[in-house]
Design an enzyme around this catalytic site. Structure first.
Site, mmCIF file in Angstrom:
data_model
loop_
_atom_site.group_PDB
_atom_site.id
_atom_site.type_symbol
_atom_site.label_atom_id
_atom_site.label_comp_id
_atom_site.label_asym_id
_atom_site.label_seq_id
_atom_site.Cartn_x
_atom_site.Cartn_y
_atom_site.Cartn_z
ATOM 1 N N MET A 10 -2.659 -6.668 6.957
ATOM 2 C CA MET A 10 -3.667 -7.522 6.306
ATOM 3 C C MET A 10 -3.112 -8.234 5.074
ATOM 4 S SD MET A 10 -6.838 -4.855 6.518
ATOM 5 C CE MET A 10 -7.063 -3.807 7.971
ATOM 6 N N SER A 11 -1.812 -8.469 5.063
ATOM 7 C CA SER A 11 -1.223 -9.125 3.886
ATOM 8 C C SER A 11 -0.029 -9.977 4.316
ATOM 9 C CB SER A 11 -0.780 -8.065 2.864
ATOM 10 O OG SER A 11 0.272 -7.285 3.386
ATOM 11 N N TYR A 24 -9.510 -9.716 2.144
ATOM 12 C CA TYR A 24 -10.710 -8.910 2.442
ATOM 13 C C TYR A 24 -11.463 -8.469 1.187
ATOM 14 C CZ TYR A 24 -7.483 -4.925 1.804
ATOM 15 O OH TYR A 24 -6.557 -4.042 1.317
ATOM 16 N N GLU A 25 -10.864 -8.669 0.028
ATOM 17 C CA GLU A 25 -11.591 -8.383 -1.213
ATOM 18 C C GLU A 25 -12.559 -9.517 -1.547
ATOM 19 O OE1 GLU A 25 -8.866 -6.797 -4.369
ATOM 20 O OE2 GLU A 25 -7.405 -7.036 -2.769
ATOM 21 N N SER A 45 0.818 -1.220 0.000
ATOM 22 C CA SER A 45 0.000 0.000 0.000
ATOM 23 C C SER A 45 0.846 1.262 0.000
ATOM 24 C CB SER A 45 -0.874 0.055 1.251
ATOM 25 O OG SER A 45 -1.721 -1.045 1.303
ATOM 26 N N HIS A 79 -7.650 4.867 5.821
ATOM 27 C CA HIS A 79 -6.868 4.260 4.738
ATOM 28 C C HIS A 79 -6.053 5.317 3.978
ATOM 29 C CE1 HIS A 79 -5.645 1.304 1.808
ATOM 30 N NE2 HIS A 79 -6.243 1.941 0.811
ATOM 31 N N HIS A 132 -5.969 -9.148 -1.813
ATOM 32 C CA HIS A 132 -6.153 -9.367 -0.371
ATOM 33 C C HIS A 132 -7.336 -10.277 -0.079
ATOM 34 C CE1 HIS A 132 -4.044 -5.495 -0.687
ATOM 35 N NE2 HIS A 132 -3.475 -5.813 0.461
ATOM 36 N N ALA A 184 2.346 -2.164 4.270
ATOM 37 C CA ALA A 184 2.021 -1.167 5.288
ATOM 38 C C ALA A 184 1.601 -1.920 6.544
ATOM 39 C CB ALA A 184 0.891 -0.284 4.796
ATOM 40 N N ASN A 244 0.823 3.801 10.858
ATOM 41 C CA ASN A 244 -0.027 4.327 11.942
ATOM 42 C C ASN A 244 0.232 3.529 13.217
ATOM 43 O OD1 ASN A 244 -1.626 2.279 10.131
ATOM 44 N ND2 ASN A 244 -2.432 2.066 12.209
ATOM 45 N N HIS A 262 -3.737 0.285 -4.630
ATOM 46 C CA HIS A 262 -3.122 -0.971 -5.064
ATOM 47 C C HIS A 262 -3.279 -1.022 -6.569
ATOM 48 C CE1 HIS A 262 -2.916 -2.482 -0.957
ATOM 49 N NE2 HIS A 262 -4.087 -1.915 -0.778
#
Ligand code: HPA
Length: 278
Positions: free
Chosen positions: A215-216, A89-90, A34, A251, A87, A117, A239, A65
């Site tokens: 998340m990756s 989550y997609e 990201s 995001h 990902h 990230a 963050n 992305h």
């Protein structure tokens, strides 16, 4: 070709197609996470192929992305770069998420640098900082190797005692030291997302030994190790994780910090590729 074709056949097909688009035969690969996609602009005599053009490649849909395969020269070394990734989550399967990394391996990549990230679970880490991932917790609930094993892709039960390659990690440390870039190492917890963590979840992750959360990455590492690809990984802290953060996590900010850290990440990437490609 149908998605019902086996993975081996799909990888063969995608590889043959990509080989027809470029003469480069990279042995070093990079995945840009990201906000880091612009680093692909450093690649010379590059061929840029959107994921959706590659037969059998599952496409991505997240802003920030880009979703392209870039093949070219970095520091004079032929490289294959995934600019953006797919990902969980997609709604993608763990097999979809790892198709790109498997394709890199199929293409000839033996050493891979994953970037991502991440939120800081360890309060000693600050946004903008780069961290070498030394180990991970796969808390996604998924595994790209579940289901019948295809022995042509790798062994049924791959060892994960040393998922991140010691030599490639030392190269990162040495390159960072030479460039005057601080590079602490840490443990990355990979979650499925897409909601960010609650404060209680961040406390749990800290107790479990995590320094970073994202998340990756973790599924890609598993698929790469299955394929015998050596792995190094870098997280950019975008963050503070929930509970440490003073404001809600957005995001857009994750992407913004990503682009600000490019000045340090670009030279580090170029230096590492030069060494890893030797
Ligand atoms: N949590 C999960 N994934 C992330 C974060 C976070 O705080 N920041 C960037 N990716």
């Amino acid at each position: 070709m149908s998605r019902r074709a086996d993975l081996h056949t799909r990888l063969d097909y995608a590889r043959a197609w990509v080989r027809g688009r470029t003469e480069h035969r990279p042995v070093v690969g990079v995945v840009l996470g990201s906000g880091m996609g612009a680093l692909a602009e450093r690649i010379e005599s590059r061929v840029v192929i959107p994921f959706e053009e590659i037969p059998e490649f599952p496409a991505t849909s997240v802003p920030g992305h880009d979703g392209k395969l870039v093949v070219g020269l970095l520091s004079g070394v032929p490289v294959a770069v995934l600019q953006g990734r797919v990902h969980l989550y997609e709604g993608a399967s763990s097999s979809d998420v790892t198709f790109g990394v498997r394709l890199l391996g199929w293409f000839g990549v033996r050493s891979l640098l994953l970037t991502c990230a991440a939120g800081a679970v360890n309060p000693a880490l600050a946004p903008g900082q780069l961290v070498r991932i030394a180990d991970h917790l796969n808390l996604t609930g998924a595994n790209p190797l579940s289901g019948p094993n295809d022995d042509r892709l790798g062994v049924r039960f791959p060892d994960m005692g040393a998922p991140y390659d010691a030599r490639l990690g030392e190269l990162l440390d040495a390159c960072a030291a030479r460039l005057g870039t601080a590079l602490p190492s840490g443990v990355y917890a990979g979650l499925a997302g897409p909601s960010y963590e609650t404060p209680a979840e961040v406390r749990m992750l800290r107790i479990l030994g995590a320094d970073l959360v994202g998340m990756s990455t973790v599924l890609e590492v598993i698929a790469a190790r299955h394929a015998g690809i050596r792995v190094a990984a870098l997280a950019l802290v975008t963050n503070l994780a929930a509970g440490h953060a003073v404001a809600p996590i957005a995001h857009d900010e994750v992407l913004e910090v990503g682009s600000g850290a490019r000045e340090r990440l670009g030279p580090l990437l170029a230096a590492w590729v030069a060494e890893a490609g030797r």
